[in-house]
Motif scaffolding. Structure first.
Motif, PDB file in Angstrom:
ATOM      1  N   LEU A 136       0.828  -1.211   0.000  1.00 48.35           N
ATOM      2  CA  LEU A 136       0.000   0.000   0.000  1.00 48.35           C
ATOM      3  C   LEU A 136       0.860   1.258   0.000  1.00 48.35           C
ATOM      4  N   ASN A 137       1.845   1.298   0.886  1.00 53.97           N
ATOM      5  CA  ASN A 137       2.655   2.511   0.997  1.00 53.97           C
ATOM      6  C   ASN A 137       3.440   2.789  -0.280  1.00 53.97           C
ATOM      7  N   ALA A 138       3.820   1.715  -0.981  1.00 52.26           N
ATOM      8  CA  ALA A 138       4.482   1.909  -2.271  1.00 52.26           C
ATOM      9  C   ALA A 138       3.537   2.611  -3.246  1.00 52.26           C
ATOM     10  N   ALA A 139       2.267   2.185  -3.250  1.00 57.40           N
ATOM     11  CA  ALA A 139       1.285   2.828  -4.139  1.00 57.40           C
ATOM     12  C   ALA A 139       1.047   4.282  -3.720  1.00 57.40           C
ATOM     13  N   ILE A 140       0.988   4.528  -2.411  1.00 57.96           N
ATOM     14  CA  ILE A 140       0.791   5.898  -1.916  1.00 57.96           C
ATOM     15  C   ILE A 140       1.980   6.778  -2.306  1.00 57.96           C
ATOM     16  N   GLU A 141       3.187   6.238  -2.167  1.00 62.09           N
ATOM     17  CA  GLU A 141       4.377   7.018  -2.547  1.00 62.09           C
ATOM     18  C   GLU A 141       4.366   7.334  -4.047  1.00 62.09           C
ATOM     19  N   GLY A 142       3.914   6.377  -4.841  1.00 63.73           N
ATOM     20  CA  GLY A 142       3.796   6.626  -6.282  1.00 63.73           C
ATOM     21  C   GLY A 142       2.778   7.721  -6.563  1.00 63.73           C
ATOM     22  N   VAL A 153     -15.358   7.783 -12.307  1.00 62.30           N
ATOM     23  CA  VAL A 153     -13.940   7.730 -11.940  1.00 62.30           C
ATOM     24  C   VAL A 153     -13.250   6.584 -12.692  1.00 62.30           C
ATOM     25  N   PRO A 154     -12.121   6.865 -13.366  1.00 63.79           N
ATOM     26  CA  PRO A 154     -11.409   5.814 -14.090  1.00 63.79           C
ATOM     27  C   PRO A 154     -10.567   4.931 -13.156  1.00 63.79           C
ATOM     28  N   SER A 155     -10.485   3.646 -13.503  1.00 55.84           N
ATOM     29  CA  SER A 155      -9.645   2.689 -12.770  1.00 55.84           C
ATOM     30  C   SER A 155      -8.307   2.619 -13.496  1.00 55.84           C
ATOM     31  N   VAL A 156      -7.267   3.218 -12.908  1.00 56.00           N
ATOM     32  CA  VAL A 156      -6.027   3.435 -13.666  1.00 56.00           C
ATOM     33  C   VAL A 156      -4.908   2.474 -13.329  1.00 56.00           C
ATOM     34  N   PHE A 157      -5.018   1.761 -12.184  1.00 53.62           N
ATOM     35  CA  PHE A 157      -3.863   0.959 -11.740  1.00 53.62           C
ATOM     36  C   PHE A 157      -4.331  -0.234 -10.926  1.00 53.62           C
ATOM     37  N   LEU A 158      -3.640  -1.372 -11.133  1.00 53.31           N
ATOM     38  CA  LEU A 158      -3.879  -2.551 -10.299  1.00 53.31           C
ATOM     39  C   LEU A 158      -2.560  -3.261 -10.014  1.00 53.31           C
ATOM     40  N   ALA A 159      -2.360  -3.611  -8.739  1.00 55.27           N
ATOM     41  CA  ALA A 159      -1.251  -4.479  -8.337  1.00 55.27           C
ATOM     42  C   ALA A 159      -1.843  -5.770  -7.789  1.00 55.27           C
ATOM     43  N   GLY A 160      -1.222  -6.898  -8.169  1.00 57.52           N
ATOM     44  CA  GLY A 160      -1.708  -8.195  -7.705  1.00 57.52           C
ATOM     45  C   GLY A 160      -0.932  -9.289  -8.402  1.00 57.52           C
ATOM     46  N   VAL A 182     -10.413  -3.364 -18.610  1.00 55.27           N
ATOM     47  CA  VAL A 182      -9.972  -1.973 -18.841  1.00 55.27           C
ATOM     48  C   VAL A 182      -8.623  -2.043 -19.561  1.00 55.27           C
ATOM     49  N   PRO A 183      -8.629  -2.110 -20.908  1.00 48.07           N
ATOM     50  CA  PRO A 183      -7.384  -2.364 -21.637  1.00 48.07           C
ATOM     51  C   PRO A 183      -6.269  -1.344 -21.356  1.00 48.07           C
ATOM     52  N   GLU A 184      -6.622  -0.095 -21.028  1.00 48.01           N
ATOM     53  CA  GLU A 184      -5.580   0.935 -20.822  1.00 48.01           C
ATOM     54  C   GLU A 184      -5.052   0.977 -19.392  1.00 48.01           C
ATOM     55  N   ILE A 185      -5.537   0.114 -18.519  1.00 41.89           N
ATOM     56  CA  ILE A 185      -5.081   0.147 -17.120  1.00 41.89           C
ATOM     57  C   ILE A 185      -3.586  -0.189 -17.048  1.00 41.89           C
ATOM     58  N   THR A 186      -2.892   0.407 -16.078  1.00 38.35           N
ATOM     59  CA  THR A 186      -1.482   0.072 -15.823  1.00 38.35           C
ATOM     60  C   THR A 186      -1.445  -0.957 -14.693  1.00 38.35           C
ATOM     61  N   THR A 187      -0.646  -2.021 -14.867  1.00 34.04           N
ATOM     62  CA  THR A 187      -0.621  -3.069 -13.843  1.00 34.04           C
ATOM     63  C   THR A 187       0.795  -3.313 -13.324  1.00 34.04           C
ATOM     64  N   ALA A 188       0.839  -3.853 -12.116  1.00 30.33           N
ATOM     65  CA  ALA A 188       2.112  -4.239 -11.493  1.00 30.33           C
ATOM     66  C   ALA A 188       1.978  -5.674 -10.981  1.00 30.33           C
ATOM     67  N   PRO A 189       2.414  -6.682 -11.777  1.00 32.24           N
ATOM     68  CA  PRO A 189       2.356  -8.070 -11.306  1.00 32.24           C
ATOM     69  C   PRO A 189       3.476  -8.341 -10.295  1.00 32.24           C
ATOM     70  N   VAL A 190       3.093  -8.815  -9.111  1.00 32.65           N
ATOM     71  CA  VAL A 190       4.098  -9.045  -8.054  1.00 32.65           C
ATOM     72  C   VAL A 190       4.385 -10.535  -7.841  1.00 32.65           C
ATOM     73  N   LYS A 191       3.590 -11.422  -8.494  1.00 35.14           N
ATOM     74  CA  LYS A 191       3.820 -12.869  -8.356  1.00 35.14           C
ATOM     75  C   LYS A 191       3.115 -13.592  -9.498  1.00 35.14           C
ATOM     76  N   TRP A 192       3.648 -14.748  -9.854  1.00 33.39           N
ATOM     77  CA  TRP A 192       3.145 -15.566 -10.954  1.00 33.39           C
ATOM     78  C   TRP A 192       2.792 -16.930 -10.382  1.00 33.39           C
ATOM     79  N   ALA A 193       1.526 -17.288 -10.442  1.00 32.22           N
ATOM     80  CA  ALA A 193       1.087 -18.539  -9.830  1.00 32.22           C
ATOM     81  C   ALA A 193       1.685 -19.748 -10.527  1.00 32.22           C
ATOM     82  N   GLN A 223       6.605   2.730  -8.912  1.00 30.32           N
ATOM     83  CA  GLN A 223       6.888   3.258 -10.249  1.00 30.32           C
ATOM     84  C   GLN A 223       5.650   3.201 -11.149  1.00 30.32           C
ATOM     85  N   LYS A 224       4.963   2.041 -11.151  1.00 26.61           N
ATOM     86  CA  LYS A 224       3.804   1.872 -12.050  1.00 26.61           C
ATOM     87  C   LYS A 224       2.622   2.732 -11.591  1.00 26.61           C
TER      88      LYS A 224
END
Ligand SMILES: [Zn+2]
Length: 281
Positions: A44-50, A154-161, A173-184, A204-205
């Motif tokens: 969370l704090n990483a997203a807040i800092e971004g 309100v647009p959904s602009v970012f997802l981390a997961g 949402v094809p234009e969303i920016t994502t940050a993948p943190v793990k690959w199952a 960063q993302k």
């Protein structure tokens, strides 16, 4: 919509947090939970800092997992307001409102029920819900919540997961920016970034997403809204048909329609709560 993202809303779940791979990690009655709620605050704090780096002036965080009181308040970046506790009318999106926020970000999100290689994949309640189908499209928590944000403009602009959650978000949402943190590898196993690396990626993302919010349109679901639910067993379908707006389709499937999307989302969440009373039948 402002070009500068001054007001940012963050909905944070737990199954998609860095290094989480097992239900014991997200269950407050388990010894390992204490470690992972700290990990949740780290993502969370990483997203807040971004967001701050992109110029955000007001950040409101909605703790969205389980009882919605997972984040240790002192561990959350002091720039943010924290909405916590449950129940709340808008659940994971409590606090979203018309004309206030410039962007929504999702952190710690997971993929919908039944997803192959989706860490802890489920849709709201894994013990009762097999599928949620909105206007003919199977939809998980991201799609549902992004549509509520979209209804409020309100647009959904970012997802981390995990990677599956990122792919699911991009499909809605094809234009969303994502940050993948793990690959199952499987439902309960994954190749994970080191937490330091995933926090750097999220920061960063998130910053990049907010610096370019103009490219994302609010995600919209057409009204009236048809919600079909497929339940884990027929006793659940039996009991949700107590609701005056619910019709039976077949043994495990129910259907309802609503004039507007916020009512549809509340209506489906109410049915899931009631279905939970049939869990052990
Ligand atoms: Zn959760």
């Amino acid at each position: 919509m402002a070009n500068k993202p001054e007001r940012v809303f963050i909905s944070i779940d737990m199954e998609g947090i860095s290094s989480v791979v097992d239900w014991t990690h997200v269950d407050m009655n388990h010894a390992e939970y204490g470690y992972y709620r700290k990990m949740m605050a780290g993502d969370l704090n990483a997203a807040i800092e971004g967001a701050l780096a992109a110029g955000a002036k007001e950040i409101v965080v909605s703790d969205s997992h389980g009882g919605m009181r997972n984040l240790p308040p002192e561990d959350v970046h002091e720039a943010a307001y924290l909405i916590r506790g449950s129940p709340k009318p808008d659940g994971m999106m409590e606090g979203i409102e018309d004309g206030h926020y410039d962007a929504v970000m999702f952190v710690g999100y997971h993929s919908m029920a039944g997803t192959e290689r989706g860490i802890l994949a489920h849709t709201i309640a894994g013990s009762t819900v097999d599928a949620v189908i909105i206007n003919g499209r199977e939809t998980g928590e991201f799609g549902m919540n992004a549509a509520l944000a979209g209804w409020h403009g309100v647009p959904s602009v970012f997802l981390a997961g995990d990677a599956a959650a990122c792919a699911e978000a991009e499909s809605f949402v094809p234009e969303i920016t994502t940050a993948p943190v793990k690959w199952a590898v499987g439902r309960n196993s994954a190749k994970c970034l080191h937490p330091n690396k995933s926090r750097a990626l999220i920061k960063q993302k998130a910053k990049e997403a907010l610096e370019d919010i103009g490219k994302v349109s609010p995600h919209w679901v057409n009204e009236p809204v048809e919600v079909k639910m497929r339940w884990v067993n027929p006793a659940m379908a039996d009991i949700v048909c107590v609701l005056p707006y619910m019709d039976r389709v077949d043994g495990k499937t129910t259907r309802c329609t609503f004039d507007d999307y916020p009512s549809a989302l509340r209506g489906l969440r109410a049915s899931i709560s009631i279905a939970g009373t049939a869990e052990r039948r």
